[in-house]
Design a protein around this motif. Structure first.
Motif, short mmCIF file in Angstrom:
data_model
loop_
_atom_site.label_atom_id
_atom_site.label_comp_id
_atom_site.label_asym_id
_atom_site.label_seq_id
_atom_site.Cartn_x
_atom_site.Cartn_y
_atom_site.Cartn_z
N LYS A 1 41.41 37.62 43.58
CA LYS A 1 42.15 35.68 44.30
C LYS A 1 40.77 35.34 44.57
O LYS A 1 40.10 35.74 45.57
CB LYS A 1 42.99 35.61 44.61
N SER A 2 40.61 33.90 44.50
CA SER A 2 39.91 32.97 45.04
C SER A 2 40.46 31.98 46.60
O SER A 2 42.06 32.00 46.24
CB SER A 2 39.13 32.27 44.12
N LYS A 3 39.41 31.47 47.03
CA LYS A 3 39.94 30.93 48.27
C LYS A 3 41.40 29.10 47.81
O LYS A 3 42.06 29.60 48.38
CB LYS A 3 38.47 30.24 48.64
N VAL A 4 40.98 29.04 46.51
CA VAL A 4 41.76 28.20 45.75
C VAL A 4 43.09 28.74 45.77
O VAL A 4 44.47 28.01 45.88
CB VAL A 4 41.71 27.55 45.18
N ASP A 5 43.75 29.85 45.32
CA ASP A 5 44.56 30.92 44.48
C ASP A 5 45.26 31.02 45.69
O ASP A 5 46.21 31.34 45.90
CB ASP A 5 44.13 32.12 43.89
N MET A 6 44.24 31.64 46.88
CA MET A 6 44.76 32.19 47.81
C MET A 6 45.94 30.75 49.16
O MET A 6 46.79 30.98 49.26
CB MET A 6 44.05 32.54 48.99
N GLN A 7 45.23 30.19 49.18
CA GLN A 7 45.84 28.67 49.42
C GLN A 7 46.94 28.36 49.06
O GLN A 7 47.92 27.72 49.36
CB GLN A 7 44.69 27.74 49.29
N ILE A 8 46.89 28.09 47.17
CA ILE A 8 48.21 27.79 46.76
C ILE A 8 49.59 28.54 46.82
O ILE A 8 50.47 28.33 46.85
CB ILE A 8 47.91 28.14 45.06
N GLU A 9 49.18 30.31 47.29
CA GLU A 9 50.38 30.84 47.25
C GLU A 9 50.82 30.84 48.75
O GLU A 9 51.65 30.51 48.73
CB GLU A 9 49.98 32.47 47.82
N GLN B 1 40.87 41.05 38.68
CA GLN B 1 40.46 40.24 39.57
C GLN B 1 40.67 39.73 40.37
O GLN B 1 41.94 39.43 40.78
CB GLN B 1 40.24 38.62 38.21
N TYR C 1 47.56 24.49 49.80
CA TYR C 1 46.85 23.78 49.30
C TYR C 1 47.59 22.00 48.68
O TYR C 1 47.12 21.52 48.60
CB TYR C 1 46.82 24.35 47.82
#
Length: 343
Positions: free
Chosen positions: A257-265, A255, A269
């Motif tokens: 990666k969403s924008k939030v997932d990329m910010q967490i990495e 799947q 975030y």
């Protein structure tokens, strides 16, 4: 009761036209005046107001001959026709209804008055709801007119009808057979079938009707059969997908990666609001600096002097001098040889 089918009929002669419709005269109405009043009303657009006001005396005179009363309401923007005690023809009110419909659809008054004659009918075809896309609708409506109205003129001559394309409707006047052909052509044109095919078919039928031998035969063998043809040039897709053979895997692709997932990495975030704003400001400034640097380099390119190859110019001059010297020496040697030969 004995059958009268085979009995001689002295009144039935060959010179009688059984299909002729005689005019309805006041003496043919044995019932007298109508018991109730019938009326029809229709609205007209604002831009037709000036023309209708000028042409209304002609319409009133034409309807008075049939005993129909008419009113033009400029405040409400409507036209009304109704029967009177002088009305003798039951079909007159229906003809008057068609008359005001045609006038509302921008048909000229002298042409619209012809609807009151026997054998002339009208048909208003709605074409806007047949095509959803507006650009496609305008193009297909233009096909009915043709270049400089040539297609419309050909249809009028072949069907013996008056055709007016106005806005979202097509108004046609003429005999019933012609109106049927006009509706078929207009509906097919809105379904992306060009009117020229129907015009060719109508022209062939017109010529075949002149031959009395073909009256009882089928005309299918003479009519053109237009088939859909696939063009040789296929449309090339904008995005070309890679059709190379890939290794089969039973598992679905991962799947995205969403924008939030990329910010967490990246850790963005968890930053505070002020830190995020500062980071965005720094990105904008870096992008602006890089663009300014590119523009400065482009401007400086115009002021860069071209490289001068001085050594090559000196070599060229030396070669020219040497060639000139060799030519002079050759010419002097030839002169000496000629002198010796003379001596």
């Amino acid at each position: 009761m004995p059958s009268t089918h085979n009995v001689e009929k002295p009144w039935d002669t060959d010179d009688i036209d059984k299909w002729k419709v005689d005019d309805f005269k006041p003496e043919d109405n044995a019932g007298g005046s109508f018991a109730e009043e019938s009326s029809f009303a229709t609205l007209f657009p604002k831009y037709r107001e000036v023309y209708l006001r000028e042409a209304w005396p002609l319409i009133t005179r034409s309807l008075e001959k049939l005993g129909i009363a008419c009113t033009l309401d400029l405040v409400e923007g409507s036209m009304t026709v109704k029967t009177t005690r002088k009305t003798y023809d039951p079909a007159a009110i229906l003809k008057a209804r068609d008359l005001i419909k045609l006038l509302a659809r921008s048909v000229p008054a002298p042409q619209a008055v012809r609807i009151l004659d026997d054998g002339v009918a009208c048909d208003i075809i709605k074409i806007r709801n047949q095509v959803r896309n507006k650009e496609r609708f305008v193009k297909r409506r233009q096909r009915i007119l043709g270049p400089e109205g040539s297609t419309l003129k050909a249809l009028e001559l072949l069907t013996e009808c008056y055709i007016l394309v106005q806005g979202s409707t097509v108004a046609a006047m003429g005999p019933y057979k012609g109106l049927k052909e006009v509706r078929r052509v207009v509906d097919d044109c809105m379904a992306n079938i060009h009117p020229i095919y129907h015009i060719k078919e109508l022209m062939i039928k017109r010529e075949l009707a002149k031959d009395p031998e073909l009256a009882g035969q089928s005309w299918d063998r003479f009519l053109p059969q237009f088939k859909k043809r696939h063009t040789s040039k296929r449309r090339t897709p904008f995005k070309v997908t890679d059709k190379a053979k890939k290794t089969y895997t039973p598992f679905p692709p991962p799947q995205e990666k969403s924008k939030v997932d990329m910010q967490i990495e990246s850790g963005e975030y968890f930053l505070s609001k002020t830190a995020k704003e500062r980071q965005q400001k720094e990105r904008r400034e870096d992008a602006m600096k890089s663009k300014m640097e590119e523009k400065r380099k482009e401007r400086e390119k115009e002021f860069v002097a071209p490289k001068e190859d001085l050594g090559s110019d000196k070599k060229k001059k030396k070669e020219k001098k040497r060639k000139h010297r060799d030519e002079e020496e050759g010419s002097s040697s030839e002169k000496k040889k000629k002198k010796k030969s003379k001596d």
